[in-house]
Design a protein around this motif. Structure first.
Motif, PDB file in Angstrom:
ATOM      1  N   LEU A 626       0.860  -1.182   0.000  1.00 51.82           N
ATOM      2  CA  LEU A 626       0.000   0.000   0.000  1.00 51.82           C
ATOM      3  C   LEU A 626       0.898   1.234   0.000  1.00 51.82           C
ATOM      4  CD1 LEU A 626      -2.787   1.301   0.155  1.00 51.82           C
ATOM      5  CD2 LEU A 626      -2.693   1.074   2.639  1.00 51.82           C
ATOM      6  N   LEU A 627       0.794   2.056  -1.049  1.00 54.00           N
ATOM      7  CA  LEU A 627       1.649   3.235  -1.222  1.00 54.00           C
ATOM      8  C   LEU A 627       0.808   4.490  -1.038  1.00 54.00           C
ATOM      9  CD1 LEU A 627       4.264   4.680  -2.117  1.00 54.00           C
ATOM     10  CD2 LEU A 627       3.517   4.355  -4.488  1.00 54.00           C
ATOM     11  N   ALA A 628       1.127   5.304  -0.030  1.00 63.39           N
ATOM     12  CA  ALA A 628       0.410   6.541   0.265  1.00 63.39           C
ATOM     13  C   ALA A 628       1.308   7.737  -0.059  1.00 63.39           C
ATOM     14  CB  ALA A 628      -0.019   6.581   1.721  1.00 63.39           C
ATOM     15  N   GLU A 629       0.910   8.529  -1.025  1.00 63.80           N
ATOM     16  CA  GLU A 629       1.700   9.695  -1.460  1.00 63.80           C
ATOM     17  C   GLU A 629       0.758  10.664  -2.168  1.00 63.80           C
ATOM     18  OE1 GLU A 629       3.900  12.483  -2.151  1.00 63.80           O
ATOM     19  OE2 GLU A 629       5.206  10.842  -1.488  1.00 63.80           O
ATOM     20  N   ASP A 630       0.701  11.920  -1.705  1.00 66.96           N
ATOM     21  CA  ASP A 630      -0.252  12.854  -2.305  1.00 66.96           C
ATOM     22  C   ASP A 630       0.243  13.447  -3.619  1.00 66.96           C
ATOM     23  OD1 ASP A 630       0.529  16.062  -0.937  1.00 66.96           O
ATOM     24  OD2 ASP A 630       1.737  14.244  -0.783  1.00 66.96           O
ATOM     25  N   SER A 631       1.526  13.431  -3.878  1.00 66.83           N
ATOM     26  CA  SER A 631       2.056  13.925  -5.149  1.00 66.83           C
ATOM     27  C   SER A 631       1.926  12.836  -6.207  1.00 66.83           C
ATOM     28  CB  SER A 631       3.527  14.330  -4.994  1.00 66.83           C
ATOM     29  OG  SER A 631       4.122  14.495  -6.261  1.00 66.83           O
ATOM     30  N   ILE A 632       1.167  13.119  -7.264  1.00 74.53           N
ATOM     31  CA  ILE A 632       0.943  12.097  -8.287  1.00 74.53           C
ATOM     32  C   ILE A 632       2.244  11.759  -9.015  1.00 74.53           C
ATOM     33  CG2 ILE A 632       0.258  13.772 -10.058  1.00 74.53           C
ATOM     34  CD1 ILE A 632      -1.683  11.666 -11.109  1.00 74.53           C
ATOM     35  N   THR A 633       3.127  12.746  -9.174  1.00 75.31           N
ATOM     36  CA  THR A 633       4.402  12.482  -9.843  1.00 75.31           C
ATOM     37  C   THR A 633       5.262  11.549  -9.004  1.00 75.31           C
ATOM     38  OG1 THR A 633       4.276  14.701 -10.783  1.00 75.31           O
ATOM     39  CG2 THR A 633       6.378  13.567 -10.950  1.00 75.31           C
ATOM     40  N   THR A 634       5.440  11.880  -7.727  1.00 77.65           N
ATOM     41  CA  THR A 634       6.224  11.031  -6.832  1.00 77.65           C
ATOM     42  C   THR A 634       5.579   9.661  -6.692  1.00 77.65           C
ATOM     43  OG1 THR A 634       6.901  13.009  -5.606  1.00 77.65           O
ATOM     44  CG2 THR A 634       7.223  10.888  -4.534  1.00 77.65           C
ATOM     45  N   ARG A 635       4.259   9.650  -6.587  1.00 79.33           N
ATOM     46  CA  ARG A 635       3.551   8.380  -6.436  1.00 79.33           C
ATOM     47  C   ARG A 635       3.783   7.464  -7.639  1.00 79.33           C
ATOM     48  NH1 ARG A 635      -1.118  10.456  -5.320  1.00 79.33           N
ATOM     49  NH2 ARG A 635      -2.154  10.250  -7.324  1.00 79.33           N
ATOM     50  N   THR A 636       3.725   8.045  -8.834  1.00 77.02           N
ATOM     51  CA  THR A 636       3.922   7.241 -10.050  1.00 77.02           C
ATOM     52  C   THR A 636       5.341   6.707 -10.129  1.00 77.02           C
ATOM     53  OG1 THR A 636       2.259   8.559 -11.196  1.00 77.02           O
ATOM     54  CG2 THR A 636       3.754   7.275 -12.564  1.00 77.02           C
ATOM     55  N   GLN A 637       6.316   7.558  -9.793  1.00 74.13           N
ATOM     56  CA  GLN A 637       7.712   7.131  -9.843  1.00 74.13           C
ATOM     57  C   GLN A 637       7.981   6.009  -8.845  1.00 74.13           C
ATOM     58  OE1 GLN A 637       9.827   7.479 -11.983  1.00 74.13           O
ATOM     59  NE2 GLN A 637      11.758   8.439 -11.420  1.00 74.13           N
TER      60      GLN A 637
END
Length: 741
Positions: A626-637
């Motif tokens: 489960l990956l929690a990250e509000d930045s879509i760019t960081t989340r995708t990377q």
């Protein structure tokens, strides 16, 4: 320029949104420089922009965003006064960042002159680093302020411009027809008359008590012995006549009071009912701008603007409807050329319609686009380990289509920012269910998709069926109740791991309500199943969409219309519970959530323990993170890194989203950022550790907060590992996961 096309597009969308948020926030900050909530919001936006830039190696943007973050941080902590000169410097730095972003996404031409940002006043960290000369940038365009309520909307922004800020939709004032106020005032007058009449009844009762007391004294003094029998009869007749008059008057007053209070209640409730046009007026501009941005031709049809519903329903349903419209335009409507090749009009149709029954509002969002791909949904369900192919083969088309409402389900490789920044239709479903509504899906290949939400007209009262289970009263919303009947326990059999009985030759899964709610002493039902097969129990059958299930209870007591009391913040999301009400007896009665009950029943293990092979699902080959990250760019990377290492990734846009998804899958670990809206990573870690079920679940925090104090706070919150983004190395993350899992 960012070489990876997907990351470039994601960064373009995210950076433009965050820059617009910062731009709007700085305009408001000039008026309210001490607004702590606004400073916190701007701090978070700058932090997220910095993190996204760091993941892509955009050092200049990272440095400037970091200086903005420091400035907002100092102001929110009270370490520096934020004066107008400082805001001017921030605006200039924001313009510099905007130019660097345009260059990074390949859309910025280098201007002839650079714009040097002004330094903020003393006490605020300088925004532009002195040691790093600013590159040439395009001068900033003037920010567009939000028009006041009632003014004409501004012209559409050109395609590719920053997305408008999504503010919470609140209706602060309500226009009221004077006739409604006159009617309420008239009823208030009737209430005053009834109050005076009741006061007269009290006086009559006092007179009767005085007469009874006089009789009592006469009996004790033996005065009645000398009285003639006729006098006694006369007194009794007078007493009986007075009592009959009092009873008749009290009945009349009670009837009048019921009528007046009912009229007042319905009148006040009607004041909160607003036409759907209050909300629908927001959508034409949204559809127009999105269609232009996506180079599609879309016509919006609106019907049922005069349908009325509760003010709170309008406020809460705005974001789900916007999400459905975005989804229809982004994923449903095909490009004009593709529609022509399919024999369709170049212009796609998207519609939103509202209609009303006596107690429900039906809102329909549809399109005539490509529709749902059933095979793609099946493939995704198998790939994610949700179902096996044999199980999918036994499902109806409607059941397969409803899988798109499951949290994290998507048939695309990634979800665009327009259709929710990685948030799926499960969020729409959750919002509708929170309003005690239901969601239905209809779709045909190349014909389009219709999502239909059924919502209550008013949330003030709810009709419930009161049932008894384990000596306690529970309320079930009546709109979900299909019927109730007595069931012989010997008629109950086991099917696919669940207790079942047949009704109209159709199997209905059942469970004891006390067992579902994990009430103490709920095991006697199981004993009754084997000890007395001739015994009967009452089964209440509920329906959610096309699904039916039964709840075994001790008895059904009554059907009432009750006032629903909302849960407190501490009990905001208790599983299986919608709220509470107070019965006529003064007893507090819990109102249950049928959607949660159905999910709990589906997860409940088979009687006796082990589930049969028919319902056993083969373990997934990949471990799920489960990956929690509000930045879509960081989340995708980060998602790419982890997927390339062989993990299956479920993403969450913030801590709250992550915690809501936690119970839906079995995760090997949680990887989370710290600074996120709604719920931070530290709060997420604490909440996970507070749940005994997840006490051993590994938690890894990946964040730009790199001080020793920050690391200590992370470990105290319950994290197993803490990885600093400035020192981020994908091998360190993968090695850490390997050790912990």
């Amino acid at each position: 320029m960012i070489e990876d096309k997907e990351l470039r597009n994601l960064f373009k969308i995210e950076s433009q949104e965050r820059l617009q948020h910062l731009d709007d926030g700085l305009l408001r900050l000039e008026q309210t420089p001490a607004d702590q909530g606004l400073l916190e919001e701007l701090f978070r936006e700058a932090h997220s922009l910095k993190g996204a830039a760091r993941m892509l190696g955009l050092t200049d943007i990272q440095t400037m965003a970091h200086q903005l973050e420091d400035a907002f941080g100092a102001a929110r902590k009270g370490e520096a006064a934020l004066k107008s000169e400082a805001v001017v410097g921030m605006n200039q730095t924001l313009a510099a960042i905007r130019g660097l972003v345009l260059a990074a996404i390949g859309e910025g031409a280098q201007p002839a002159a650079a714009v040097e940002p002004a330094a903020p006043p003393q006490g605020v960290a300088p925004i532009a680093p002195a040691e790093t000369p600013l590159p040439e940038i395009i001068p900033p365009t003037p920010p567009v302020s939000t028009p006041p309520v009632g003014s004409q909307p501004a012209p559409a922004a050109p395609a590719g411009s920053p997305a408008p800020r999504s503010e919470a939709f609140h209706i602060e004032t309500i226009r009221v027809d004077p006739k409604r106020l006159d009617a309420l005032l008239s009823q208030a007058g009737e209430l005053t008359v009834t109050k005076i009449r009741l006061a007269h009844r009290v006086a009559e009762i006092d007179g009767l008590l005085d007469e009874c007391e006089e009789w009592s004294r006469g009996v004790h003094s033996r005065q009645f012995a000398a009285d003639a029998a006729g006098a006694i009869v006369q007194r009794l007749e007078h007493l009986q006549e007075t009592l009959n008059h009092l009873r008749s008057g009290a009945y009349e007053d009670s009837t009048r009071l019921d009528y007046v209070s009912g009229q007042l209640e319905s009148g006040i409730r009607a004041l909160r009912l607003l036409p759907m046009s209050t909300l629908f007026m927001l959508f034409p501009r949204l559809v127009h701008d999105l269609a232009q941005e996506l180079h599609k031709e879309v016509a919006l049809v609106i019907d049922g603007e005069d349908t009325v519903t509760d003010k709170h329903v309008l406020e809460e349903i705005k974001d789900p409807l916007m999400h459905m419209l975005r989804n229809a335009i982004d994923h449903g409507i095909e490009p004009p050329e593709q529609r022509e090749r399919a024999g369709k009009s170049r212009t796609g149709s998207v519609w939103i319609k509202a209609s009303q029954t006596h107690d429900r509002v039906i809102i329909e969002v549809g399109d005539d686009g490509r529709g749902l791909d059933i095979e793609a949904i099946k493939s995704t369900a198998v790939k994610r380990g949700m179902y096996r192919e044999a199980e999918l083969a036994g499902m109806t088309v409607a059941q397969i289509q409803s899988l798109i409402l499951v949290s994290g389900f998507s048939t695309t490789s990634f979800i665009t920012d327009l259709s929710g920044r990685g948030v799926g239709l499960d969020v729409v479903r959750n919002n509708v269910e929170r309003l005690k509504g239901t969601l239905q899906i209809e779709s045909a290949p190349n014909k389009g998709l219709i999502i239909r939400a059924q919502l209550p007209v008013s949330l003030a009262t709810v009709r419930v069926l009161v049932a008894m289970a384990n000596g306690r009263r529970f309320a079930l919303p009546a709109e979900y109740v299909q019927f109730s009947r007595k069931v012989l326990l010997r008629e109950i059999y086991t099917m696919e791991g669940h207790r079942t009985f047949s009704f109209d030759e159709q199997p209905v899964s059942v469970a004891w309500l006390g067992e579902l709610l994990e009430l103490p002493e709920s095991g006697h039902e199981l004993q009754a199943l084997t000890a007395n097969p001739e015994a009967t129990a009452v089964c209440v059958v509920l329906g959610i969409g096309e699904e039916r299930f039964g709840l075994m209870v001790d008895d059904v007591l009554d059907e009432l219309e009750v006032m629903l009391k909302p849960q407190s913040r501490l009990l905001k999301r208790i599983r299986n519970v919608s709220g509470a009400t107070i019965l006529e007896t003064g007893e507090v009665c819990v109102v249950l959530n049928p959607h949660d009950l159905f999910r709990t029943l589906c997860k409940k293990p088979l009687v006796g323990g082990v589930a049969p092979a028919a319902v056993q699902v083969a373990p997934a080959a990949k471990k799920v993170l489960l990956l929690a990250e509000d930045s879509i760019t960081t989340r995708t990377q980060e998602k790419r890194i982890l997927e390339s290492a062989g993990y299956e990734i479920v993403t969450a846009v913030d801590g709250m989203d992550a915690y809501n998804k936690l119970g839906l899958r079995d995760y090997a670990a949680v990887v989370s950022d710290i600074n996120m809206p709604n719920m931070t990573g530290l709060e997420l870690a604490e909440k996970i550790r507070a749940n005994k079920k997840f006490a051993e679940l590994p938690i890894i925090l990946v964040t730009s907060l790199s001080s020793e104090a920050d690391k200590r706070r992370g470990l105290e919150a319950g994290a197993n590992a803490y990885i600093s983004k400035p020192e981020f190395d994908q091998r360190a993350l993968l090695d850490c996961l390997k050790r912990l899992i």
